[in-house]
Every structure is written in C-alpha cells, then in structure tokens.
Scaffold this motif. Structure first.
Motif, PDB file in Angstrom:
ATOM      1  N   ASP A  46       0.848  -1.178   0.000  1.00 32.78           N
ATOM      2  CA  ASP A  46       0.000   0.000   0.000  1.00 32.78           C
ATOM      3  C   ASP A  46       0.888   1.234   0.000  1.00 32.78           C
ATOM      4  O   ASP A  46       2.029   1.186   0.443  1.00 32.78           O
ATOM      5  CB  ASP A  46      -0.904  -0.010   1.238  1.00 32.78           C
ATOM      6  N   ALA A  47       0.355   2.314  -0.484  1.00 29.44           N
ATOM      7  CA  ALA A  47       1.135   3.548  -0.518  1.00 29.44           C
ATOM      8  C   ALA A  47       1.502   3.958   0.903  1.00 29.44           C
ATOM      9  O   ALA A  47       0.722   3.795   1.826  1.00 29.44           O
ATOM     10  CB  ALA A  47       0.328   4.633  -1.214  1.00 29.44           C
ATOM     11  N   GLU A  48       2.702   4.500   1.049  1.00 35.10           N
ATOM     12  CA  GLU A  48       3.217   4.844   2.369  1.00 35.10           C
ATOM     13  C   GLU A  48       3.322   6.347   2.559  1.00 35.10           C
ATOM     14  O   GLU A  48       4.302   6.843   3.095  1.00 35.10           O
ATOM     15  CB  GLU A  48       4.582   4.185   2.562  1.00 35.10           C
ATOM     16  N   CYS A  49       2.318   7.087   2.147  1.00 35.24           N
ATOM     17  CA  CYS A  49       2.310   8.521   2.388  1.00 35.24           C
ATOM     18  C   CYS A  49       1.127   8.841   3.294  1.00 35.24           C
ATOM     19  O   CYS A  49       0.330   7.968   3.613  1.00 35.24           O
ATOM     20  CB  CYS A  49       2.236   9.302   1.070  1.00 35.24           C
ATOM     21  N   GLY A  50       0.985  10.085   3.676  1.00 35.66           N
ATOM     22  CA  GLY A  50      -0.053  10.476   4.617  1.00 35.66           C
ATOM     23  C   GLY A  50      -1.461  10.135   4.179  1.00 35.66           C
ATOM     24  O   GLY A  50      -2.227   9.546   4.932  1.00 35.66           O
ATOM     25  N   SER A  51      -1.829  10.496   2.976  1.00 35.20           N
ATOM     26  CA  SER A  51      -3.195  10.270   2.482  1.00 35.20           C
ATOM     27  C   SER A  51      -3.175   9.817   1.032  1.00 35.20           C
ATOM     28  O   SER A  51      -3.460  10.589   0.129  1.00 35.20           O
ATOM     29  CB  SER A  51      -4.002  11.564   2.590  1.00 35.20           C
ATOM     30  N   PRO A  52      -2.846   8.551   0.789  1.00 33.06           N
ATOM     31  CA  PRO A  52      -2.810   8.091  -0.603  1.00 33.06           C
ATOM     32  C   PRO A  52      -4.200   8.117  -1.224  1.00 33.06           C
ATOM     33  O   PRO A  52      -5.199   7.891  -0.554  1.00 33.06           O
ATOM     34  CB  PRO A  52      -2.275   6.669  -0.503  1.00 33.06           C
ATOM     35  N   LEU A  53      -4.248   8.421  -2.510  1.00 31.93           N
ATOM     36  CA  LEU A  53      -5.516   8.387  -3.236  1.00 31.93           C
ATOM     37  C   LEU A  53      -6.037   6.957  -3.284  1.00 31.93           C
ATOM     38  O   LEU A  53      -5.260   6.018  -3.449  1.00 31.93           O
ATOM     39  CB  LEU A  53      -5.312   8.856  -4.680  1.00 31.93           C
ATOM     40  N   PRO A  54      -7.348   6.788  -3.199  1.00 28.15           N
ATOM     41  CA  PRO A  54      -7.893   5.451  -3.398  1.00 28.15           C
ATOM     42  C   PRO A  54      -7.873   5.113  -4.887  1.00 28.15           C
ATOM     43  O   PRO A  54      -7.850   6.003  -5.736  1.00 28.15           O
ATOM     44  CB  PRO A  54      -9.336   5.589  -2.905  1.00 28.15           C
ATOM     45  N   VAL A  55      -7.868   3.837  -5.187  1.00 26.41           N
ATOM     46  CA  VAL A  55      -8.016   3.399  -6.570  1.00 26.41           C
ATOM     47  C   VAL A  55      -9.480   3.016  -6.731  1.00 26.41           C
ATOM     48  O   VAL A  55      -9.977   2.112  -6.060  1.00 26.41           O
ATOM     49  CB  VAL A  55      -7.095   2.217  -6.910  1.00 26.41           C
ATOM     50  N   LEU A  56     -10.171   3.727  -7.604  1.00 22.45           N
ATOM     51  CA  LEU A  56     -11.609   3.559  -7.769  1.00 22.45           C
ATOM     52  C   LEU A  56     -11.951   2.461  -8.752  1.00 22.45           C
ATOM     53  O   LEU A  56     -11.171   2.164  -9.657  1.00 22.45           O
ATOM     54  CB  LEU A  56     -12.220   4.884  -8.241  1.00 22.45           C
ATOM     55  N   GLY A  57     -13.118   1.857  -8.591  1.00 19.50           N
ATOM     56  CA  GLY A  57     -13.609   0.863  -9.529  1.00 19.50           C
ATOM     57  C   GLY A  57     -13.329  -0.556  -9.096  1.00 19.50           C
ATOM     58  O   GLY A  57     -12.960  -0.820  -7.954  1.00 19.50           O
ATOM     59  N   THR A  58     -13.488  -1.452 -10.033  1.00 24.52           N
ATOM     60  CA  THR A  58     -13.294  -2.878  -9.801  1.00 24.52           C
ATOM     61  C   THR A  58     -11.916  -3.277 -10.305  1.00 24.52           C
ATOM     62  O   THR A  58     -11.549  -2.936 -11.430  1.00 24.52           O
ATOM     63  CB  THR A  58     -14.364  -3.684 -10.572  1.00 24.52           C
ATOM     64  N   PRO A  59     -11.143  -3.993  -9.469  1.00 25.36           N
ATOM     65  CA  PRO A  59      -9.804  -4.402  -9.911  1.00 25.36           C
ATOM     66  C   PRO A  59      -9.836  -5.066 -11.284  1.00 25.36           C
ATOM     67  O   PRO A  59     -10.729  -5.843 -11.596  1.00 25.36           O
ATOM     68  CB  PRO A  59      -9.363  -5.382  -8.826  1.00 25.36           C
ATOM     69  N   SER A  60      -8.849  -4.711 -12.087  1.00 24.37           N
ATOM     70  CA  SER A  60      -8.790  -5.171 -13.469  1.00 24.37           C
ATOM     71  C   SER A  60      -7.342  -5.358 -13.882  1.00 24.37           C
ATOM     72  O   SER A  60      -6.474  -4.614 -13.457  1.00 24.37           O
ATOM     73  CB  SER A  60      -9.461  -4.126 -14.369  1.00 24.37           C
ATOM     74  N   ALA A  61      -7.106  -6.336 -14.723  1.00 22.63           N
ATOM     75  CA  ALA A  61      -5.759  -6.565 -15.263  1.00 22.63           C
ATOM     76  C   ALA A  61      -5.463  -5.644 -16.441  1.00 22.63           C
ATOM     77  O   ALA A  61      -4.404  -5.724 -17.050  1.00 22.63           O
ATOM     78  CB  ALA A  61      -5.624  -8.020 -15.692  1.00 22.63           C
ATOM     79  N   LEU A  62      -6.392  -4.748 -16.761  1.00 21.05           N
ATOM     80  CA  LEU A  62      -6.230  -3.880 -17.930  1.00 21.05           C
ATOM     81  C   LEU A  62      -5.449  -2.607 -17.635  1.00 21.05           C
ATOM     82  O   LEU A  62      -5.243  -1.790 -18.520  1.00 21.05           O
ATOM     83  CB  LEU A  62      -7.611  -3.510 -18.488  1.00 21.05           C
ATOM     84  N   GLY A  63      -5.033  -2.401 -16.403  1.00 22.94           N
ATOM     85  CA  GLY A  63      -4.271  -1.205 -16.066  1.00 22.94           C
ATOM     86  C   GLY A  63      -5.122  -0.154 -15.379  1.00 22.94           C
ATOM     87  O   GLY A  63      -6.161  -0.461 -14.793  1.00 22.94           O
ATOM     88  N   TYR A  64      -4.686   1.091 -15.479  1.00 27.80           N
ATOM     89  CA  TYR A  64      -5.283   2.186 -14.730  1.00 27.80           C
ATOM     90  C   TYR A  64      -5.508   3.407 -15.615  1.00 27.80           C
ATOM     91  O   TYR A  64      -4.776   3.635 -16.565  1.00 27.80           O
ATOM     92  CB  TYR A  64      -4.364   2.595 -13.575  1.00 27.80           C
ATOM     93  N   ILE A  65      -6.489   4.200 -15.231  1.00 28.74           N
ATOM     94  CA  ILE A  65      -6.696   5.532 -15.794  1.00 28.74           C
ATOM     95  C   ILE A  65      -6.233   6.495 -14.708  1.00 28.74           C
ATOM     96  O   ILE A  65      -6.719   6.440 -13.579  1.00 28.74           O
ATOM     97  CB  ILE A  65      -8.180   5.801 -16.117  1.00 28.74           C
TER      98      ILE A  65
END
Length: 105
Positions: A23-42
């Motif tokens: 998991d990101a190790e900063c104060g307030s990492p952005l959430p990753v929205l949507g349903t996990p997918s092997a297609l990558g990220y926007i």
C-alpha cells in the motif's frame, strides 16, 4: 538552468516519496476507484498538470515499470507495477486513479 535542475530534483523527490509495500506509504494516498482489473489504470491529473509531461516523468523515472497506452487532455492510461501505483497515489499532481475497464478509452 539552475531552476530546471531544481525542478527536476523536486519532481524526483515527489515521485520517490512513496514506495515498495502493498500500500502507498504517504499520509493520504488516493484510493483506486472501480473494480480491480488486469487492464491497467486511468490516471486523472490535476487541473494544471499536463498528463503527457507527467507520464513522461514517470517513464523516465520508472522505465519498464510503467507502460503508457494513451494520453488525453486530463488523463493517461497505463499498466504499472505496485511501486509505480504507490508513487502515483501519493503524487499531488494526480487527482484520480481508477481501474481501467474493458472497452475503448
């Protein structure tokens, strides 16, 4: 010239401020929205950030850990490793991250 070097150093520090774990190790990492997918990220960028420049900085910093498919006026689409995702989640130039779903971008 000194200003360009300073900007480059600040950018690299911002990119490397998070790393490694599950998991990101900063104060307030952005959430990753949507349903996990092997297609990558926007990756949506902040209003004053050019996604082409941001994507290029990540490619220069992380090399084979990021593969950018396309860029547009407010986002880029990419496949990234966990290390890059952690950095993106902590980067204040990123406004939103979501799993890429099927279909055209």
């Amino acid at each position: 010239m000194k200003l360009k070097i300073l900007f480059a150093l600040i950018s690299l520090l911002a990119l490397s401020s998070c790393g490694g774990g599950d998991d990101a190790e900063c104060g307030s990492p952005l959430p990753v929205l949507g349903t996990p997918s092997a297609l990558g990220y926007i990756v949506g960028t902040a209003e004053d950030v050019d996604p082409n420049i941001l994507a290029t900085e990540y490619i220069e910093t992380y090399g084979d850990d990021i593969h950018v498919f396309t860029t547009a006026s407010t986002f880029f689409a990419a496949e990234v490793t966990q290390r890059v995702l952690d950095a993106l989640r902590c980067d204040n130039r990123v406004a939103r991250i979501e799993y890429r779903s099927q279909g055209p971008i």
